[in-house]
Design a protein around this motif. Structure first.
Motif, PDB file in Angstrom:
ATOM      1  N   CYS A 275      10.169   6.378   6.405  1.00  0.00           N
ATOM      2  CA  CYS A 275      11.097   5.444   5.770  1.00  0.00           C
ATOM      3  C   CYS A 275      10.382   4.127   5.477  1.00  0.00           C
ATOM      4  N   GLU A 276      10.605   3.565   4.291  1.00  0.00           N
ATOM      5  CA  GLU A 276       9.976   2.298   3.937  1.00  0.00           C
ATOM      6  C   GLU A 276      10.868   1.138   4.395  1.00  0.00           C
ATOM      7  N   TYR A 277      10.733   0.750   5.661  1.00  0.00           N
ATOM      8  CA  TYR A 277      11.377  -0.458   6.156  1.00  0.00           C
ATOM      9  C   TYR A 277      10.314  -1.558   6.195  1.00  0.00           C
ATOM     10  N   THR A 278      10.683  -2.758   6.635  1.00  0.00           N
ATOM     11  CA  THR A 278       9.808  -3.918   6.478  1.00  0.00           C
ATOM     12  C   THR A 278       8.464  -3.754   7.178  1.00  0.00           C
ATOM     13  N   ILE A 279       8.466  -3.387   8.454  1.00  0.00           N
ATOM     14  CA  ILE A 279       7.213  -3.257   9.197  1.00  0.00           C
ATOM     15  C   ILE A 279       6.331  -2.178   8.586  1.00  0.00           C
ATOM     16  N   HIS A 280       6.946  -1.074   8.169  1.00  0.00           N
ATOM     17  CA  HIS A 280       6.174   0.007   7.544  1.00  0.00           C
ATOM     18  C   HIS A 280       5.567  -0.471   6.229  1.00  0.00           C
ATOM     19  N   ALA A 281       6.366  -1.175   5.416  1.00  0.00           N
ATOM     20  CA  ALA A 281       5.903  -1.594   4.096  1.00  0.00           C
ATOM     21  C   ALA A 281       4.769  -2.609   4.168  1.00  0.00           C
ATOM     22  N   LEU A 282       4.774  -3.440   5.210  1.00  0.00           N
ATOM     23  CA  LEU A 282       3.777  -4.507   5.295  1.00  0.00           C
ATOM     24  C   LEU A 282       2.575  -4.172   6.166  1.00  0.00           C
ATOM     25  N   TRP A 283       2.780  -3.326   7.197  1.00  0.00           N
ATOM     26  CA  TRP A 283       1.707  -3.162   8.182  1.00  0.00           C
ATOM     27  C   TRP A 283       1.326  -1.720   8.506  1.00  0.00           C
ATOM     28  N   ILE A 284       2.301  -0.883   8.873  1.00  0.00           N
ATOM     29  CA  ILE A 284       1.920   0.365   9.530  1.00  0.00           C
ATOM     30  C   ILE A 284       1.859   1.583   8.628  1.00  0.00           C
ATOM     31  N   CYS A 285       2.138   1.424   7.337  1.00  0.00           N
ATOM     32  CA  CYS A 285       1.953   2.565   6.420  1.00  0.00           C
ATOM     33  C   CYS A 285       0.485   2.996   6.458  1.00  0.00           C
ATOM     34  N   PRO A 286       0.190   4.273   6.657  1.00  0.00           N
ATOM     35  CA  PRO A 286      -1.212   4.728   6.736  1.00  0.00           C
ATOM     36  C   PRO A 286      -2.046   4.319   5.537  1.00  0.00           C
ATOM     37  N   VAL A 287      -1.419   4.224   4.360  1.00  0.00           N
ATOM     38  CA  VAL A 287      -2.168   3.851   3.159  1.00  0.00           C
ATOM     39  C   VAL A 287      -2.652   2.404   3.244  1.00  0.00           C
ATOM     40  N   LEU A 288      -1.917   1.562   3.956  1.00  0.00           N
ATOM     41  CA  LEU A 288      -2.286   0.149   4.072  1.00  0.00           C
ATOM     42  C   LEU A 288      -3.359  -0.099   5.125  1.00  0.00           C
ATOM     43  N   MET A 289      -3.622   0.894   5.968  1.00  0.00           N
ATOM     44  CA  MET A 289      -4.592   0.702   7.039  1.00  0.00           C
ATOM     45  C   MET A 289      -5.973   0.321   6.510  1.00  0.00           C
ATOM     46  N   VAL A 290      -6.347   0.861   5.363  1.00  0.00           N
ATOM     47  CA  VAL A 290      -7.648   0.544   4.770  1.00  0.00           C
ATOM     48  C   VAL A 290      -7.732  -0.944   4.463  1.00  0.00           C
TER      49      VAL A 290
END
Length: 240
Positions: free
Chosen positions: A50-65
């Motif tokens: 689910c795209e909630y705030t923390i996921h969208a800004l920090w913990i989405c695997p795609v953003l880890m890079v």
């Protein structure tokens, strides 16, 4: 908290972004869904949560890079390091606040001609709200057991009057079929369609895939006592 935020030596737009994130004022898919703007909350980048705030800004695997390549990620280590990212994908993670996560799994007992279904419902604090272990006749195809486990999970959530939930299993074939709205497989497509019809009654419903290590409770429930069925929820632990 705000005194610390406004005293940061960063651009004003960064401070305003932090304030908006804290107040859930960022147009994530979850926030848009709450306002009836969109019909799906599944993250379009990773398509697995689910795209909630923390996921969208920090913990989405795609953003880890991005986080790992920037100096700003260093204060967050080791939480945002590669090894942590891998373990996050493996372990069970709680759902978003005011929602529930329903894990499901299936097991086959060929010698008994039976299959087992395991379901566990937990809230955002990880507390178990309900669980079941159910025996059914063995179907012809192993993946059908997983599809039946998902359908039973949705029914169980409805029995518990839960209508905002993420349904999570370790059979990627089944979760992909649910996300794609069906499959051409003749053995279990009808079960997938039944599940989608049942899920349409939910205010919020999301399907997610997790590795076996993140689905252990449902896995063990599916494998326990293949000659009996058990369920507990709002009432004491009952034998069916």
């Amino acid at each position: 908290m705000w005194n610390g935020t406004w005293s940061l030596r960063v651009a004003p737009k960064v401070k305003h972004m932090l304030r908006r994130a804290t107040n859930e004022a960022i147009p994530t898919l979850l926030n848009l869904w709450r306002r009836n703007v969109v019909s799906s909350v599944s993250c379009p980048r990773c398509n697995s949560a689910c795209e909630y705030t923390i996921h969208a800004l920090w913990i989405c695997p795609v953003l880890m890079v991005i986080w790992e390549a920037d100096e700003i990620s260093k204060p967050f280590e080791p939480r945002l390091c590669s090894s942590s990212m891998i373990s996050t994908r493996l372990r069970w993670l709680p759902p978003i606040p005011l929602s529930y996560k329903v894990n499901f799994d299936g097991a086959v007992f060929k010698e008994l001609g039976a299959a087992g279904l395991g379901v566990v419902i937990r809230d955002s604090e990880g507390l178990v709200i309900g669980a079941l272990a159910e025996r059914i006749p063995i179907p012809n195809f192993a993946a059908t057991v997983e599809a039946l486990a998902c359908r039973r999970a949705i029914l169980f959530a409805k029995e518990m009057s839960i209508f905002e939930a993420t349904f999570e299993g370790d059979a990627e074939m089944i979760t992909n079929a649910l996300k794609n709205g069906g499959t051409n497989h003749p053995e279990f497509d009808h079960v997938i369609q039944d599940s989608l019809v049942l899920a349409s009654a939910f205010r919020f419903c999301n399907f997610s895939h997790v590795k076996r290590l993140g689905n252990l409770v449902a896995h063990y429930l599916a494998k326990i006592n293949p000659v009996m069925s058990y369920k507990f929820g709002s009432s004491p632990f009952l034998m069916i």
